[in-house]
Design a protein around this motif. Structure first.
Motif, PDB file in Angstrom:
ATOM      1  N   VAL A  76       0.919  -1.243  -0.059  1.00 47.25           N
ATOM      2  CA  VAL A  76       0.007  -0.087  -0.040  1.00 47.25           C
ATOM      3  C   VAL A  76       1.002   1.172  -0.112  1.00 47.25           C
ATOM      4  N   ASN A  77       1.899   1.323   0.773  1.00 45.76           N
ATOM      5  CA  ASN A  77       2.806   2.375   0.836  1.00 45.76           C
ATOM      6  C   ASN A  77       3.501   2.614  -0.375  1.00 45.76           C
ATOM      7  N   ARG A  78       3.930   1.441  -1.074  1.00 47.00           N
ATOM      8  CA  ARG A  78       4.571   1.934  -2.331  1.00 47.00           C
ATOM      9  C   ARG A  78       3.658   2.559  -3.300  1.00 47.00           C
ATOM     10  N   ALA A  79       2.515   1.770  -3.389  1.00 47.40           N
ATOM     11  CA  ALA A  79       1.339   2.288  -4.291  1.00 47.40           C
ATOM     12  C   ALA A  79       1.054   3.760  -4.191  1.00 47.40           C
ATOM     13  N   GLN A  80       0.928   4.030  -3.108  1.00 50.80           N
ATOM     14  CA  GLN A  80       0.618   5.468  -2.728  1.00 50.80           C
ATOM     15  C   GLN A  80       2.055   6.222  -2.871  1.00 50.80           C
ATOM     16  N   VAL A 101      11.267  -4.096 -18.425  1.00 45.43           N
ATOM     17  CA  VAL A 101      10.528  -3.345 -17.550  1.00 45.43           C
ATOM     18  C   VAL A 101      11.261  -2.595 -16.544  1.00 45.43           C
ATOM     19  N   TYR A 102      12.046  -3.175 -15.859  1.00 46.35           N
ATOM     20  CA  TYR A 102      12.776  -2.731 -14.937  1.00 46.35           C
ATOM     21  C   TYR A 102      13.751  -1.430 -15.385  1.00 46.35           C
ATOM     22  N   LYS A 103      14.226  -1.669 -16.658  1.00 49.27           N
ATOM     23  CA  LYS A 103      14.999  -0.513 -17.327  1.00 49.27           C
ATOM     24  C   LYS A 103      14.159   0.739 -17.653  1.00 49.27           C
ATOM     25  N   LEU A 104      12.918   0.315 -17.947  1.00 50.60           N
ATOM     26  CA  LEU A 104      12.141   1.596 -18.290  1.00 50.60           C
ATOM     27  C   LEU A 104      11.518   2.375 -17.092  1.00 50.60           C
ATOM     28  N   GLY A 105      11.545   1.510 -15.782  1.00 53.79           N
ATOM     29  CA  GLY A 105      11.258   2.113 -14.491  1.00 53.79           C
ATOM     30  C   GLY A 105      12.407   3.092 -14.060  1.00 53.79           C
ATOM     31  N   VAL A 106      13.733   2.753 -14.348  1.00 52.65           N
ATOM     32  CA  VAL A 106      14.616   3.538 -13.951  1.00 52.65           C
ATOM     33  C   VAL A 106      14.552   4.735 -14.818  1.00 52.65           C
ATOM     34  N   TYR A 107      14.531   4.758 -16.043  1.00 47.74           N
ATOM     35  CA  TYR A 107      14.289   5.809 -16.776  1.00 47.74           C
ATOM     36  C   TYR A 107      12.980   6.778 -16.614  1.00 47.74           C
ATOM     37  N   ILE A 121       9.990   0.794  -4.950  1.00 45.70           N
ATOM     38  CA  ILE A 121       9.148  -0.132  -5.991  1.00 45.70           C
ATOM     39  C   ILE A 121      10.383  -1.022  -6.875  1.00 45.70           C
ATOM     40  N   GLN A 122      11.319  -0.326  -7.306  1.00 45.04           N
ATOM     41  CA  GLN A 122      12.547  -0.773  -7.926  1.00 45.04           C
ATOM     42  C   GLN A 122      13.156  -2.135  -7.239  1.00 45.04           C
ATOM     43  N   ILE A 123      13.336  -1.802  -6.010  1.00 46.00           N
ATOM     44  CA  ILE A 123      13.987  -2.754  -5.258  1.00 46.00           C
ATOM     45  C   ILE A 123      13.122  -3.948  -4.586  1.00 46.00           C
ATOM     46  N   ALA A 124      11.718  -3.733  -4.702  1.00 41.22           N
ATOM     47  CA  ALA A 124      10.791  -4.570  -3.899  1.00 41.22           C
ATOM     48  C   ALA A 124      10.804  -6.020  -4.665  1.00 41.22           C
ATOM     49  N   ALA A 125      10.664  -7.240  -4.103  1.00 34.78           N
ATOM     50  CA  ALA A 125      10.566  -8.398  -4.634  1.00 34.78           C
ATOM     51  C   ALA A 125       9.081  -8.520  -5.166  1.00 34.78           C
TER      52      ALA A 125
END
Length: 262
Positions: free
Chosen positions: A64-68, A171-177, A184-188
Motif C-alpha cells: 500500500v505504501n509503495r502504491a501511494q 520493464v525494470y530498465k523503463l522503470g529506471v528511466y 518499487i524498483q528494489i521490491a521483490a
C-alpha cells in the motif's frame, strides 16, 4: 534496448490508440509493483486522463505504501493524473461467506486468490465505464506469454497491453528511466493475492531472470540435456507452466458448426 525510444514508442502508441478510438483516458490498477508503476507512468506521459486505482484486499502495508508513494509522485509530475481507492476487503469477505469451501485448503486458497483479481477487474471496468476510459493491462511478456502467471479474466482482463512485449528485465530498465520510486524498483515482485509475504519467485519456483533465460532457450529450440542441474529444473518449470497455461494465451475455443448442419 534503446530505453528512451521504447518509452516514446509506447507513449505514442497509447495516445494514438486512445485518439483513434475516441477514448477519454486510461484506468490502471496500481499495486505497488514495477509493472503497474511503469504502465501508469507511460499512460501519464500521453497527457490524457490517467486514473490510478488502488484496490486493497487485506493488502500488506508495504505494498500500500509503495502504491501511494508512486501515485503521489505521478500527481506531482502530471496534472492529468488522478486517483481513487476502492476498499474491496469487505466485498471479498462477503464473497467468502457466500460460497462453498472445498476440503482442499490449497484449492480453496487458489480459487480465492483468483477471485481477488477478478473483483479488481470488475472494479476497473466499472470505473472505465462511468468515465469513458479503457482498462490498461500491466502484464509483461514473461507473465503473459511465457508462464501465464496471471488470472484469467482477472488481471488478464484488459483492453490494451502496452508492456506485454517487454521482458521483466526490460520493464525494470523503463522503470529506471521513468524514475519510478526506488522502493518499487528494489521490491521483490509479488501478485499480492494471498494476503501474505510470498513473492512471485516463491510461487513459480524460479526468478524472472531464470524464466527469461528459459524462454530464450525455448525460442532457440535448445535441449535441456545440455543444462546444469539448476538450469534443467528451471527449464522444466518454465515448460510445465507454459504448457498448462496455454488456455490463457490462445483465443477462446469456438465450436465451428459444419455448414451442412446449419
Amino acid at each position: 534496448m534503446q530505453t528512451e525510444k521504447v518509452v516514446d514508442h509506447i507513449t505514442t502508441w497509447l495516445k494514438n490508440y486512445a485518439q483513434k478510438s475516441n477514448i477519454q483516458g486510461f484506468v490502471v490498477g496500481v499495486s505497488g509493483g514495477i509493472d503497474s508503476a511503469v504502465t501508469s507512468s507511460l499512460c501519464a506521459r500521453t497527457g490524457l486522463n490517467t486514473l490510478c486505482v488502488e484496490m486493497p484486499i487485506h493488502q500488506a502495508e508495504s505494498q500500500v505504501n509503495r502504491a501511494q508513494e508512486h501515485i503521489s509522485q505521478l500527481k506531482n509530475n502530471y496534472t492529468n493524473v488522478s486517483d481513487t481507492k476502492i476498499n474491496l476487503t469487505p466485498v471479498f469477505e462477503e464473497f467468502k461467506n457466500s460460497v462453498p469451501i472445498t476440503e482442499s485448503e490449497t484449492t480453496t486458497n487458489l480459487a480465492l486468490a483468483n477471485t481477488r483479481a477478478r473483483l479488481r477487474m470488475a472494479s476497473l471496468y466499472y470505473l472505465a465505464g462511468i468515465y469513458g476510459y479503457i482498462v490498461v493491462g500491466t502484464g509483461n511478456k514473461v507473465e503473459d506469454f511465457g508462464v501465464g502467471f496471471y488470472t484469467k479474466y482477472g488481471d488478464g482482463g484488459v483492453d490494451i497491453s502496452p508492456i506485454a512485449d517487454l521482458l521483466k528485465s526490460e520493464v525494470y530498465k523503463l522503470g529506471v528511466y521513468l524514475e519510478v520510486p526506488n522502493s518499487i524498483q528494489i521490491a521483490a515482485p509479488t501478485d499480492g493475492l494471498f494476503g501474505d509475504s510470498r513473492s512471485d519467485e516463491d510461487q513459480i519456483g524460479a526468478s524472472y531472470d531464470e524464466l527469461e533465460w528459459a524462454m530464450k532457450m525455448t525460442d532457440e529450440g535448445k535441449n535441456s540435456i545440455d543444462f546444469t542441474d539448476r538450469e534443467q529444473e528451471v527449464f522444466k518449470t518454465y515448460s510445465r507452466l507454459n504448457a498448462v497455461n496455454q488456455h490463457k494465451m490462445i483465443p477462446i475455443p469456438v465450436c465451428n458448426i459444419p455448414v451442412d448442419l446449419l
